[in-house]
Design a protein around this motif. Structure first.
Motif, short mmCIF file in Angstrom:
data_model
loop_
_atom_site.label_atom_id
_atom_site.label_comp_id
_atom_site.label_asym_id
_atom_site.label_seq_id
_atom_site.Cartn_x
_atom_site.Cartn_y
_atom_site.Cartn_z
N ALA A 285 0.84 -1.19 0.00
CA ALA A 285 0.00 0.00 0.00
C ALA A 285 0.88 1.25 0.00
O ALA A 285 1.95 1.27 0.62
CB ALA A 285 -0.92 0.00 1.22
N PRO A 286 0.44 2.31 -0.67
CA PRO A 286 1.30 3.51 -0.77
C PRO A 286 1.56 4.20 0.55
O PRO A 286 2.54 4.95 0.67
CB PRO A 286 0.52 4.42 -1.73
N TRP A 287 0.71 3.98 1.55
CA TRP A 287 0.93 4.65 2.84
C TRP A 287 1.86 3.88 3.77
O TRP A 287 2.23 4.38 4.83
CB TRP A 287 -0.42 4.86 3.55
N MET A 288 2.26 2.68 3.40
CA MET A 288 3.10 1.89 4.28
C MET A 288 4.51 2.48 4.48
O MET A 288 4.99 2.53 5.63
CB MET A 288 3.19 0.45 3.78
N PRO A 289 5.21 2.93 3.44
CA PRO A 289 6.56 3.49 3.67
C PRO A 289 6.58 4.69 4.62
O PRO A 289 7.39 4.71 5.55
CB PRO A 289 7.03 3.87 2.25
N PRO A 290 5.69 5.71 4.45
CA PRO A 290 5.74 6.82 5.42
C PRO A 290 5.35 6.39 6.83
O PRO A 290 5.88 6.94 7.81
CB PRO A 290 4.76 7.84 4.84
N ILE A 291 4.46 5.42 6.96
CA ILE A 291 4.10 4.96 8.30
C ILE A 291 5.28 4.25 8.95
O ILE A 291 5.61 4.49 10.12
CB ILE A 291 2.87 4.04 8.24
#
Length: 406
Positions: A285-291
């Motif tokens: 998911a695209p939000w996984m790296p910043p999280i």
């Protein structure tokens, strides 16, 4: 004022303690032979007193006096041969040095610390968060601020500009074409025209009416946030709320909700939101790296210092994994499932996990017919989640479904 009073009092107490220790240590500069010399002289005086009282015979007194005199001569020789010790700094020098150290400490604090900063009890921090939350810029002003701070865009490809002009003309000619609006919103965002992109997305949602999905609203909120330079404005928050109302599990909307909470000074609430996303996946998911990049600091700020984020491996099958499994032979599919189960089991044994993870493992073992292992996992999970009734019930439901709990 209380901070400075306590700081000065502690500094003076430490300085006095060190000065006392220093001054007491100055009395020990004489060599050991000087102490022996004083002892021997006292012994001579004691011999004379014993002789006067008749306790000691004259011949014994003479022999003792001769022996002690010999020791006095030797001790005196050692005292004379001892190198003179350099006198340490006087008390005034020590006082000046201590004052310089204290002054230097206060100077460094003035440069690097936060003098005059008020205490921040929990109630005050929550109040500050509410003030920050209520003072957010509206969408239009946030976009203006973002435009001032944004780096200039590189020159656009002339061919891309021509294609965009044709697309805009086509959508203007057919304003009720949902496919055209969706294509326009996506391509306006691709070229960095986020304002035009979210306006097109908003028109698309209005055109769809009741057919608009939570994902449509989440996409609109994301475009508005990008247009505002990453700031979640009140208008974008309202769109996020609508997206979550329609689809409470929407990952994109939950990510931006956590971002808004972080911007409002509530990292503890951000941690709770993003923790769920991190543990649920999917990993691509695209939000996984910043999280993943910020979850450690958020955990610390939230008071969860022992939190260990789940590893990217052994999370479980993704959507692409499930599609690939559907095309496998039964034997290959079984081997793939077993591999994922073993990976999940290894992760829970080494790192721990959520009640959902434990329930998933027990359910998978039940499907594979390994009820004995499922029972052992349930017994372990029962101890782990004994203090959390909700989590325990979630795992117990999986155990009942697996046939290991009545």
């Amino acid at each position: 004022m209380l901070f400075w009073t306590l700081t000065i009092a502690l500094a003076l107490a430490v300085a006095l303690y060190l000065a006392r220790a220093y001054m007491r240590g100055r009395g020990t500069d004489a060599p050991a032979a000087a102490y022996d010399l004083r002892v021997f002289r006292d012994q001579l005086a004691e011999i004379d007193r014993d002789l006067a009282r008749g306790v000691l015979a004259p011949e014994d007194a003479e022999r003792a006096r001769t022996e002690v005199s010999r020791r006095i001569i030797e001790a005196d020789r050692q005292v004379g041969a001892s190198p003179a010790r350099a006198a340490g700094p006087g008390p005034y020098v020590v006082a000046v040095f201590g004052a310089l150290v204290l002054a230097g400490s206060f100077f460094v604090y003035q440069q690097l610390g936060a003098p005059g900063y008020d205490d921040l009890p929990l109630a005050r921090r929550v109040a500050m968060s509410e003030e920050l939350y209520g003072s957010r810029l509206p969408q239009a002003e946030a976009e203006k601020t973002a435009a001032l701070n944004m780096a200039p865009m590189p020159p656009a490809d002339p061919r891309m500009g021509e294609l965009m002009d044709k697309l805009r003309s086509a959508v203007a000619a057919r304003p009720n074409d949902t496919e055209g609006l969706e294509l326009l919103a996506r391509n306006e965002a691709a070229v960095g025209n986020y304002r035009a992109a979210w306006e097109a997305q908003r028109r698309l949602i209005a055109l769809k009416g009741v057919a608009a999905t939570g994902e449509d609203h989440a996409a609109l909120a994301e475009l508005m946030i990008l247009a505002a330079g990453g700031v979640v404005s009140p208008e974008a928050e309202a769109v996020l709320a609508r997206a979550l109302e329609m689809d409470p599990r929407n990952g994109s909307a939950r990510y931006f909700l956590g971002l808004m909470l972080a911007q409002a000074g509530r990292p503890d609430r951000t941690f709770n939101v993003w923790r769920g996303l991190l543990e649920e996946g999917p990993e691509d998911a695209p939000w996984m790296p910043p999280i993943r990049a910020s979850i450690g600091e958020l955990a610390w700020l939230a008071g969860e210092e022992g939190y260990q984020p789940p590893s990217a491996a052994s999370r479980g099958p993704s959507e692409s994994d499930m599609q690939a499994a559907a095309e496998m032979s039964p034997e290959d599919r079984d081997a793939m499932i077993r591999g994922m189960v073993e990976g999940l089991n290894a992760r829970l044994a080494g790192e721990g996990g959520t009640s959902d993870d434990w329930a998933r493992l027990i359910g998978a073992l039940g499907v594979l017919g390994e009820t004995e292992r499922a029972a052992a996992i349930w017994s372990e999970a029962e101890d782990i989640f004994a203090a959390s009734p909700d989590d325990l019930e979630k795992v117990a439901a999986a155990a009942r479904a697996a046939g290991v709990l009545q």
